[in-house]
Design an enzyme around this catalytic site. Sequence first.
Site, short mmCIF file in Angstrom:
data_model
loop_
_atom_site.label_atom_id
_atom_site.label_comp_id
_atom_site.label_asym_id
_atom_site.label_seq_id
_atom_site.Cartn_x
_atom_site.Cartn_y
_atom_site.Cartn_z
CB CYS A 83 44.87 10.61 65.70
SG CYS A 83 45.22 12.36 65.68
N PRO A 84 42.97 11.97 68.16
CG PRO A 84 42.64 14.02 69.30
CD PRO A 84 41.95 13.03 68.37
#
Lengths: 82, 172
Positions: free
Chosen positions: A21-22
Amino acid sequence: MNEVANDVAYDVELDCQGMLCPLPILKTKKVIDTMEIGKILKMLSTDAGSMNDMNAWTNQTGNELIYSTQNDGLYTYFVRKT
Amino acid sequence: MSDKPQQRKLALVASKGTLDWAYPPFILASTAAAMGWEVGIFFTFYGLVLLKKDLNMKIDPASNPAMPMKMPFGPDGFKNIDWPMPNLLTSNVPGFQSVATSLMKKTFKSKGVATIGELREMCLDAGVHMVSCQMTQEVFGFKDEDFIDGIEHGGAATFLEFASDADVSLFV
């Protein structure tokens, strides 16, 4: 499960394996932006948070999550650009 | 995608300038922008260094005692050891901060995490508004030319007006 995933026809493939992430979401957005409406993206991820994140991202952007599957730590998503 | 009736809005305050705390604002901002949200980040106090052309953030294990201290290399068993680091060591050994910073950077990279520079670039590409707090900029003596291009300047009123109709507002 993989066989089912392989049966979905797609136009573009994006490999986000090994990213956290992200990045899977940011890469997905970048690729979707280059695609024509109606085309289908296949995205591969090993990020265990990506299942919730892809649901949230498609909810927020209106793109359609057609199908998603998980097999042995590999997550596969099919998204239709709207 | 753009036919959604109302665009959502995220307002962030970035107040910390260490490598670890640089992540939350840029992760949230880039992701919200990727969701089609309008995003503004107000950089104030130590957060101002996140706007510098030359990013050189460090981590500070001494003030974050819960920080896991792990090695980014070697066999899994070795990598999983959480090395006990007493404050006596983290605060007093010269160069400890630099070593810890370089280890954390290596770990981020090996785990597939973007760098702060990459995330910031993605935010700029996506049109995230970046506002430097003029007051702290002057107090700390930062010049405009120290910072990246494309940022705005303002104060508390600028942030509050932007945040007044935001769907999500966070202080980091």
